[in-house]
Design an enzyme around this catalytic site. Structure first.
Site, PDB file in Angstrom:
ATOM      1  N   ASP A 123      84.132  35.749 -25.408  1.00 52.71           N
ATOM      2  CA  ASP A 123      82.908  36.469 -25.037  1.00 52.71           C
ATOM      3  C   ASP A 123      81.696  36.029 -25.850  1.00 52.71           C
ATOM      4  O   ASP A 123      80.663  36.701 -25.847  1.00 52.71           O
ATOM      5  CB  ASP A 123      83.120  37.975 -25.213  1.00 52.71           C
ATOM      6  CG  ASP A 123      83.517  38.362 -26.638  1.00 52.71           C
ATOM      7  OD1 ASP A 123      83.652  37.445 -27.486  1.00 52.71           O
ATOM      8  OD2 ASP A 123      83.723  39.555 -26.912  1.00 52.71           O
ATOM      9  N   HIS A 169      87.538  30.808 -33.564  1.00 53.90           N
ATOM     10  CA  HIS A 169      86.719  31.790 -34.279  1.00 53.90           C
ATOM     11  C   HIS A 169      86.100  32.805 -33.330  1.00 53.90           C
ATOM     12  O   HIS A 169      85.605  33.844 -33.777  1.00 53.90           O
ATOM     13  CB  HIS A 169      85.618  31.071 -35.069  1.00 53.90           C
ATOM     14  CG  HIS A 169      86.119  30.310 -36.235  1.00 53.90           C
ATOM     15  ND1 HIS A 169      85.279  29.664 -37.125  1.00 53.90           N
ATOM     16  CD2 HIS A 169      87.385  30.079 -36.692  1.00 53.90           C
ATOM     17  CE1 HIS A 169      86.015  29.078 -38.066  1.00 53.90           C
ATOM     18  NE2 HIS A 169      87.283  29.313 -37.823  1.00 53.90           N
ATOM     19  N   PHE A 193      88.448  38.750 -26.677  1.00 51.75           N
ATOM     20  CA  PHE A 193      87.927  38.095 -25.484  1.00 51.75           C
ATOM     21  C   PHE A 193      87.168  36.813 -25.835  1.00 51.75           C
ATOM     22  O   PHE A 193      86.572  36.704 -26.907  1.00 51.75           O
ATOM     23  CB  PHE A 193      86.976  39.037 -24.741  1.00 51.75           C
ATOM     24  CG  PHE A 193      87.594  40.344 -24.376  1.00 51.75           C
ATOM     25  CD1 PHE A 193      88.493  40.444 -23.337  1.00 51.75           C
ATOM     26  CD2 PHE A 193      87.275  41.496 -25.093  1.00 51.75           C
ATOM     27  CE1 PHE A 193      89.071  41.663 -23.012  1.00 51.75           C
ATOM     28  CE2 PHE A 193      87.846  42.717 -24.773  1.00 51.75           C
ATOM     29  CZ  PHE A 193      88.754  42.792 -23.730  1.00 51.75           C
ATOM     30  N   ARG A 204      82.462  32.660 -40.611  1.00 52.73           N
ATOM     31  CA  ARG A 204      83.046  31.387 -41.031  1.00 52.73           C
ATOM     32  C   ARG A 204      82.167  30.200 -40.647  1.00 52.73           C
ATOM     33  O   ARG A 204      82.591  29.043 -40.779  1.00 52.73           O
ATOM     34  CB  ARG A 204      84.439  31.245 -40.399  1.00 52.73           C
ATOM     35  CG  ARG A 204      85.436  32.280 -40.892  1.00 52.73           C
ATOM     36  CD  ARG A 204      86.647  32.399 -39.991  1.00 52.73           C
ATOM     37  NE  ARG A 204      86.327  33.064 -38.733  1.00 52.73           N
ATOM     38  CZ  ARG A 204      87.237  33.415 -37.806  1.00 52.73           C
ATOM     39  NH1 ARG A 204      88.505  33.163 -38.011  1.00 52.73           N
ATOM     40  NH2 ARG A 204      86.860  34.020 -36.693  1.00 52.73           N
ATOM     41  N   GLU A 263      81.898  26.860 -42.788  1.00 52.80           N
ATOM     42  CA  GLU A 263      83.086  26.162 -43.273  1.00 52.80           C
ATOM     43  C   GLU A 263      82.992  24.651 -43.138  1.00 52.80           C
ATOM     44  O   GLU A 263      83.614  23.919 -43.896  1.00 52.80           O
ATOM     45  CB  GLU A 263      84.330  26.689 -42.547  1.00 52.80           C
ATOM     46  CG  GLU A 263      84.761  28.066 -43.022  1.00 52.80           C
ATOM     47  CD  GLU A 263      86.035  28.546 -42.370  1.00 52.80           C
ATOM     48  OE1 GLU A 263      86.548  27.832 -41.472  1.00 52.80           O
ATOM     49  OE2 GLU A 263      86.528  29.622 -42.737  1.00 52.80           O
TER      50      GLU A 263
END
Length: 780
Positions: A310, A232, A308, A376, A379
């Protein structure tokens, strides 16, 4: 309607239309006549799209609110949708143009040399695709200090590489049934190597589903959870919203009407629909010159977040999301936290999503969802727990940095903390996670030691990685979410849950013991093993919950359909790509699968080896020694991870990113230590990904090495002592830089404001700041 068209699709290209549409079309096909055809095709396409959008809005406004109407977690950001609409206009125009060429000139748009790059660029401009930015925008030296939130200018010469809202890269050309955008399986009766492709549901039912999952006694379930979490951070392919005739909203139709590509179900349940709804992925805009014109005309899918590693999963990939998550009013560089609930020790939870479309589940009731850098987040419970960990870790570090550097302003504290959090994500992923997934031998062969930043490497996420290879983890998901007590035994008050009872249920974190029982369940229980005859748990193939869909879904079918939607080449083509031998016979397949009965079922269903979907083929391969993937996925994952590392100018090991002392302190950190520092857990395995049966191998949190933030202590410079702290501005902030030997203040505004009335850069000259203090003007 014309006014609505301008509002909906923008005014880009109107000046081009006015200068071209008056030309008379030549009787033969040349550059001018093609240009005229492009313009007229655009006008026809635009009219059709506007009418569909208007009908869709009318249907939505007349529809009564219901759970099925909410799609929280799948909503694309406005800028992403805007680019997607432009891309849809581009491809719709291309379809109309193709029809005109065939009718008037008996020519096919796929002919080599028919369209030039100038024609493609005109199509993109008319459609409203963002124009290419001038390379000079990334040359300023002050861009070296911190990465941008959307990834732009990480590479100074190819400024969109790795950025949000760009196409997923293609390592092999797309394979569409019409050559341009129709997915595999779009046209009934279409034969592949003499056979129709099996439906994804047939593949799922006959090959993939399993009522039992065995356990992997080497690795903990945290290996599975980190895989989802870091996926993700790297990719998000948004779905295309339907905007067609009534019934074409993808929930109520079993026909292939773009953007609906329903999954056919031959053994439909009583009173059920003969298909599962499926929205195609949002198209991406043409993105600069490539190897050939034809590839620019093919539909590409978008990565709406930065590629990336990141920590965009924490901070978001757009200025709007990023600033929504920050505690800007606290002037402390922290992230905002939940205003209503804390755990018993006073630790923070994620803030609630404030949108009216925030609808999570509590039984049959609607409940608030958590908000994070990635939509997300809700979830599953382990995913939420990891998000909570990193929220707390950010705020802990920010608080310490503020104490160490009293002269740092809020923006500096925030950016330095974000930089550290991103580095920890990179280190845990590349050092602790990836070698366990692909095996140390594959890591050494494909990735190898870090050799520094390479500006010729494109770090953008690839289509096959996002859509197939990194979805290997779906086969490792357990049908149970374990919740354990302090002794790593089944929790007395909060027992383990079936997977489908944990989807979109953040309230369980607050009301049922916090994150500790879930984290203990992740590190204290074995990961589910993957066997060719036991791939995906029935919880995923029979009872998957998708908030926007009022029926149980099948993750295996969704993955297979997504690969076909994206036009991914087949399993054998990717084996070729990785230098592996093609599968030609059943005996060949038996050699790579290791389970003869599964190999036989695969060829029985697919009929021909070249028809096998890449996700299934990669999933059933025998694992390499010391890995959790076969040779194909090891190759594809390694290639992507190497690109994410070597093509990132801000990679944590790059010479200019951190000092040597800071890199040493970062290297001390483990995921286990982060769990210890941000929860009530006191005993952990030294490596959270390695399974050990409690108490064997577990250590006290106090024995794990900490990260000493003293390495980030920065003495107040003489320049700053002379000139004093720069002036603060409302709705904006600054960072301090050294440019040409001078201390400089760089001002910027928060999202929704623009800098005006002064200088963005103000230098410390003598004992005062030179230049006029700017202010931030509201532009929303």
């Amino acid at each position: 309607m014309a006014r609505y068209a301008m509002l909906y699709f923008g005014t880009v290209g109107l000046c081009v239309i006015s200068s071209i549409s008056s030309m008379d079309e030549d009787s033969f096909l040349n550059t001018t006549s093609i240009t005229n055809l492009i313009v007229s095709s655009y006008q026809e396409s635009l009219q059709t799209l506007v009418e569909k959008a208007f009908q869709s809005r009318q249907r939505r406004s007349s529809r009564a609110p219901s759970l099925g109407g909410f799609t929280f977690g799948q909503q694309a950001e406005p800028e992403t949708l805007e680019i997607g609409r432009a891309a849809e206009t581009f491809h719709s125009t291309l379809q109309v143009l193709d029809q005109k060429l065939k009718q008037r000139y008996k020519r096919d748009i796929t002919e080599t040399g028919l369209l030039s790059w100038e024609h493609v660029e005109l199509l993109a401009e008319l459609s409203g695709c963002p124009p290419p930015a001038h390379p000079a925008i990334c040359q300023d030296s002050y861009l070296s200090k911190y990465r941008s939130i959307n990834g732009v200018c990480n590479n100074r010469y190819n400024h969109f590489w790795g950025a949000a809202n760009i196409p997923l890269t293609r390592w092999l050309p797309a394979q569409y049934e019409d050559g341009v955008r129709q997915p595999k399986g779009w046209n009934a009766g279409r034969l592949y190597h003499g056979f129709e492709l099996p439906t994804p549901k047939e593949v799922s039912k006959k090959i993939m589903g399993s009522s039992v999952k065995c356990e992997d006694d080497t690795y903990s379930h945290m290996l599975v959870e980190w895989g989802q979490y870091i996926a993700h951070d790297v990719t998000l392919t948004p779905q295309s919203p339907a905007a067609g005739k009534p019934g074409d909203d993808c929930l109520n139709s079993c026909e292939n009407v773009h953007p609906c590509f329903p999954i056919q179900v031959h053994d439909k349940p009583p009173n059920g629909q003969g298909c599962m709804p499926f929205n195609r992925s949002l198209a991406a805009c043409f993105n600069g010159l490539g190897p050939d014109v034809w590839q620019a005309l093919q539909q590409q899918q978008m990565n709406s977040i930065t590629s990336f590693i990141d920590a965009s999963v924490v901070y978001g990939s757009s200025p709007k999301v990023n600033e929504f998550l920050r505690d800007l009013g606290g002037f402390n560089g922290k992230l905002t936290v939940n205003a209503h609930f804390r755990d018993p020790k006073g630790r923070a939870y994620l803030p609630f999503e404030e949108s009216l479309q925030s609808v999570c589940l509590r039984g049959r009731e609607k409940a608030a969802c958590f908000r994070a850098g990635d939509g997300r987040v809700n979830e599953g419970l382990p995913l939420i727990a990891l998000h909570v960990l990193w929220l707390r870790q950010h705020n802990r570090i920010a608080e310490t940095l503020q104490q160490l550097n009293a002269h740092w302003n809020a923006e500096t504290i925030y950016q330095e903390t974000r930089k550290i959090i991103g580095a920890l994500h990179q280190m845990i992923t590349m050092r602790d996670y990836v070698p366990k997934i692909i095996g140390q031998e594959s890591f050494d062969n494909y990735i190898g030691p870090y050799g520094g930043y390479d500006p010729t490497v494109d770090p953008s996420a690839s289509n096959v990685f996002a859509t197939a290879a990194f979805r290997f983890g779906h086969a490792t998901i357990s049908p149970l979410v374990r919740r354990l007590n302090q002794s790593y035994q089944e929790h007395e008050f909060f027992p383990s849950l079936k997977l489908h009872d944990t989807f979109f249920s953040p309230w369980r974190i607050i009301k049922e013991g916090g994150i500790e029982p879930i984290l203990r369940g992740a590190v204290g229980k074995e990961a589910a093993s993957v066997l060719p005859n036991k791939l995906l748990a029935d919880e995923l193939t029979e009872r998957l919950i998708v908030l926007a869909v009022p029926q149980d879904m099948d993750l295996a079918s969704l993955n297979l359909q997504r690969g076909r939607d994206h036009g991914l080449p087949g399993y054998n083509d990717w084996r070729d790509f990785c230098g592996l031998e093609r599968i030609r016979t059943l005996d060949d397949l038996k050699e790579v699968v290791s389970d003869a009965s599964v190999a036989e079922r695969i060829l029985e269903v697919y009929k021909h080896p070249d028809n096998i979907d890449v996700w299934l083929g990669g999933l059933v391969e025998t694992f390499l020694p010391g890995s959790r993937t076969g040779p194909l996925f090891a190759c594809l994952i390694a290639k992507q991870m190497k690109a994410l590392r070597d093509g990132d100018r801000f990679w944590w090991e790059a010479e200019e990113t951190f000092s040597q002392a800071q890199r040493k302190e970062l290297g001390n950190v483990s995921l286990s230590k982060i769990i210890c520092d941000n929860s009530d857990i006191t005993e952990v395995p030294p490596d959270a990904f390695v399974f050990g049966k409690y108490p064997s191998g577990y250590v006290s949190c106090d024995t794990l090495p900490p990260m000493d933030l003293e390495a980030w202590r920065e003495e107040k410079s003489q320049d700053l002592k002379r000139c004093g702290s720069p002036g603060q501005i409302d709705n904006g902030d600054y960072i301090l830089l050294k440019l040409a030997g001078k201390l400089v203040t760089l001002y910027s505004c928060y999202h929704g404001f623009r800098l005006t009335g002064g200088d963005a850069l103000i230098a410390c000259e003598g004992d005062q700041w030179s230049g006029k203090l700017p202010h931030c003007e509201d532009i929303l």
